[in-house]
Design a protein around this motif. Structure first.
Motif, PDB file in Angstrom:
ATOM      1  N   PRO A  37       0.802  -1.233   0.000  1.00  0.00           N
ATOM      2  CA  PRO A  37       0.000   0.000   0.000  1.00  0.00           C
ATOM      3  C   PRO A  37       0.832   1.279   0.000  1.00  0.00           C
ATOM      4  N   ASP A  38       1.990   1.248   0.623  1.00  0.00           N
ATOM      5  CA  ASP A  38       2.788   2.483   0.682  1.00  0.00           C
ATOM      6  C   ASP A  38       3.680   2.682  -0.538  1.00  0.00           C
ATOM      7  N   THR A  39       3.615   1.787  -1.530  1.00  0.00           N
ATOM      8  CA  THR A  39       4.451   1.954  -2.719  1.00  0.00           C
ATOM      9  C   THR A  39       3.707   2.596  -3.886  1.00  0.00           C
ATOM     10  N   LEU A  40       2.389   2.728  -3.788  1.00  0.00           N
ATOM     11  CA  LEU A  40       1.639   3.394  -4.859  1.00  0.00           C
ATOM     12  C   LEU A  40       1.886   4.890  -4.787  1.00  0.00           C
ATOM     13  N   ARG A  41       2.222   5.462  -5.906  1.00  0.00           N
ATOM     14  CA  ARG A  41       2.470   6.897  -5.971  1.00  0.00           C
ATOM     15  C   ARG A  41       1.465   7.538  -6.918  1.00  0.00           C
ATOM     16  N   ASP A  42       0.819   8.596  -6.445  1.00  0.00           N
ATOM     17  CA  ASP A  42      -0.091   9.326  -7.316  1.00  0.00           C
ATOM     18  C   ASP A  42       0.688   9.937  -8.463  1.00  0.00           C
ATOM     19  N   ASP A  43       0.100   9.882  -9.640  1.00  0.00           N
ATOM     20  CA  ASP A  43       0.734  10.444 -10.830  1.00  0.00           C
ATOM     21  C   ASP A  43      -0.339  11.177 -11.616  1.00  0.00           C
ATOM     22  N   HIS A  44      -0.224  12.479 -11.681  1.00  0.00           N
ATOM     23  CA  HIS A  44      -1.244  13.276 -12.375  1.00  0.00           C
ATOM     24  C   HIS A  44      -0.773  13.750 -13.741  1.00  0.00           C
ATOM     25  N   SER A  45       0.301  13.167 -14.243  1.00  0.00           N
ATOM     26  CA  SER A  45       0.784  13.567 -15.574  1.00  0.00           C
ATOM     27  C   SER A  45      -0.238  13.158 -16.620  1.00  0.00           C
ATOM     28  N   GLY A  46      -0.524  14.033 -17.511  1.00  0.00           N
ATOM     29  CA  GLY A  46      -1.471  13.733 -18.579  1.00  0.00           C
ATOM     30  C   GLY A  46      -2.923  13.723 -18.137  1.00  0.00           C
ATOM     31  N   ASN A  47      -3.186  14.069 -16.893  1.00  0.00           N
ATOM     32  CA  ASN A  47      -4.556  14.069 -16.395  1.00  0.00           C
ATOM     33  C   ASN A  47      -5.192  15.412 -16.734  1.00  0.00           C
ATOM     34  N   VAL A  48      -5.858  15.477 -17.891  1.00  0.00           N
ATOM     35  CA  VAL A  48      -6.426  16.727 -18.376  1.00  0.00           C
ATOM     36  C   VAL A  48      -7.648  17.123 -17.553  1.00  0.00           C
ATOM     37  N   GLN A  49      -8.504  16.175 -17.298  1.00  0.00           N
ATOM     38  CA  GLN A  49      -9.705  16.474 -16.516  1.00  0.00           C
ATOM     39  C   GLN A  49      -9.932  15.364 -15.518  1.00  0.00           C
ATOM     40  N   ARG A  50     -10.536  15.707 -14.425  1.00  0.00           N
ATOM     41  CA  ARG A  50     -10.812  14.724 -13.379  1.00  0.00           C
ATOM     42  C   ARG A  50     -12.062  13.943 -13.751  1.00  0.00           C
ATOM     43  N   CYS A  51     -11.934  12.619 -13.845  1.00  0.00           N
ATOM     44  CA  CYS A  51     -13.074  11.762 -14.145  1.00  0.00           C
ATOM     45  C   CYS A  51     -13.685  11.280 -12.828  1.00  0.00           C
ATOM     46  N   PRO A  52     -14.999  11.421 -12.663  1.00  0.00           N
ATOM     47  CA  PRO A  52     -15.621  11.002 -11.407  1.00  0.00           C
ATOM     48  C   PRO A  52     -15.613   9.483 -11.196  1.00  0.00           C
ATOM     49  N   TYR A  53     -15.235   8.723 -12.212  1.00  0.00           N
ATOM     50  CA  TYR A  53     -15.235   7.266 -12.098  1.00  0.00           C
ATOM     51  C   TYR A  53     -13.832   6.705 -11.880  1.00  0.00           C
ATOM     52  N   VAL A  54     -12.859   7.589 -11.680  1.00  0.00           N
ATOM     53  CA  VAL A  54     -11.484   7.177 -11.378  1.00  0.00           C
ATOM     54  C   VAL A  54     -11.155   7.668  -9.976  1.00  0.00           C
ATOM     55  N   ALA A  55     -10.851   6.727  -9.072  1.00  0.00           N
ATOM     56  CA  ALA A  55     -10.527   7.093  -7.697  1.00  0.00           C
ATOM     57  C   ALA A  55      -9.118   7.676  -7.601  1.00  0.00           C
ATOM     58  N   ARG A  56      -8.167   7.028  -8.301  1.00  0.00           N
ATOM     59  CA  ARG A  56      -6.777   7.505  -8.270  1.00  0.00           C
ATOM     60  C   ARG A  56      -6.104   7.202  -9.598  1.00  0.00           C
ATOM     61  N   GLN A  57      -5.097   7.992  -9.901  1.00  0.00           N
ATOM     62  CA  GLN A  57      -4.230   7.756 -11.040  1.00  0.00           C
ATOM     63  C   GLN A  57      -2.844   7.548 -10.440  1.00  0.00           C
ATOM     64  N   VAL A  58      -2.280   6.344 -10.646  1.00  0.00           N
ATOM     65  CA  VAL A  58      -1.044   5.975  -9.964  1.00  0.00           C
ATOM     66  C   VAL A  58      -0.038   5.349 -10.925  1.00  0.00           C
ATOM     67  N   ARG A  59       1.164   5.161 -10.435  1.00  0.00           N
ATOM     68  CA  ARG A  59       2.191   4.396 -11.141  1.00  0.00           C
ATOM     69  C   ARG A  59       2.333   3.064 -10.425  1.00  0.00           C
ATOM     70  N   ALA A  60       2.253   1.982 -11.196  1.00  0.00           N
ATOM     71  CA  ALA A  60       2.470   0.630 -10.677  1.00  0.00           C
ATOM     72  C   ALA A  60       3.378  -0.075 -11.671  1.00  0.00           C
ATOM     73  N   SER A  61       4.502  -0.551 -11.217  1.00  0.00           N
ATOM     74  CA  SER A  61       5.498  -1.178 -12.102  1.00  0.00           C
ATOM     75  C   SER A  61       5.827  -0.271 -13.282  1.00  0.00           C
ATOM     76  N   HIS A  62       6.030   0.990 -13.020  1.00  0.00           N
ATOM     77  CA  HIS A  62       6.398   2.003 -14.027  1.00  0.00           C
ATOM     78  C   HIS A  62       5.300   2.216 -15.069  1.00  0.00           C
ATOM     79  N   LEU A  63       4.095   1.756 -14.799  1.00  0.00           N
ATOM     80  CA  LEU A  63       2.984   1.879 -15.736  1.00  0.00           C
ATOM     81  C   LEU A  63       1.943   2.809 -15.132  1.00  0.00           C
ATOM     82  N   LEU A  64       1.481   3.760 -15.934  1.00  0.00           N
ATOM     83  CA  LEU A  64       0.432   4.667 -15.479  1.00  0.00           C
ATOM     84  C   LEU A  64      -0.889   3.903 -15.450  1.00  0.00           C
TER      85      LEU A  64
END
Length: 171
Positions: free
Chosen positions: A111-138
């Motif tokens: 749980p403590d290894t997930l990092r929020d990543d807002h790169s490329g996040n143009v608009q906030r979608c109400p159906y996405v709780a978080r945008q993160v990097r996992a294994s170098h993948l957005l």
């Protein structure tokens, strides 16, 4: 809060699946099955891409990208459908299916290894709780309760719950 044994938090078994232009990160225990998405029955409900016949049930199929308006064109019937257990206690919606591409990858995440990543996040979608990097993948972590609530609203499930027949002799 003091942890005398300094026990690390347990890893969460997760699933990474490809969408049209992004990836999705979900807890593995939500997954019921990955099935072929070529045989969808058409839907008259806006927001529902179609219906999938699965284990003698009609499962509504949605696309996270369509819900978030990230994709203008209607998705083709190519690809897979990931059938998920719902979190909501609605009797009329025990499962939903998300349109995905390709196979599945599993990953254990602390749980403590997930990092929020807002790169490329143009608009906030109400159906996405978080945008993160996992294994170098957005990856997007979907807001399943929000997706289930909008599906229930689209399908008007509250109005279609079984009712006891009215007895006309009672007044």
């Amino acid at each position: 809060m003091k942890n005398e044994q300094n026990q690390p938090l347990p890893a969460i078994k997760c699933l990474i699946v490809r969408l049209q232009k992004a990836s999705l990160l979900l807890p593995l225990n939500l997954m019921a099955e990955l099935v072929d998405g070529n045989q969808l029955s058409p839907s008259t409900h806006p927001g529902v891409e179609g219906w999938l016949q699965w284990r003698n049930r009609q499962i509504p199929v949605v696309s996270l990208e369509s819900l978030c308006m990230l994709e203008d064109e209607t998705l083709s019937n190519e690809g897979k459908c990931l059938i998920l257990h719902t979190l909501s206690p609605m009797a009329g919606l025990p499962f939903i299916a998300l349109r995905v591409r390709g196979g599945l990858n599993t990953l254990e995440i602390l749980p403590d290894t997930l990092r929020d990543d807002h790169s490329g996040n143009v608009q906030r979608c109400p159906y996405v709780a978080r945008q993160v990097r996992a294994s170098h993948l957005l990856c997007f972590i979907p807001d399943m309760p929000a997706i289930e609530a909008v599906l229930a609203e689209i399908l008007q499930l509250s109005a279609e719950q079984p009712h006891a027949p009215l007895n006309e002799s009672q007044g």
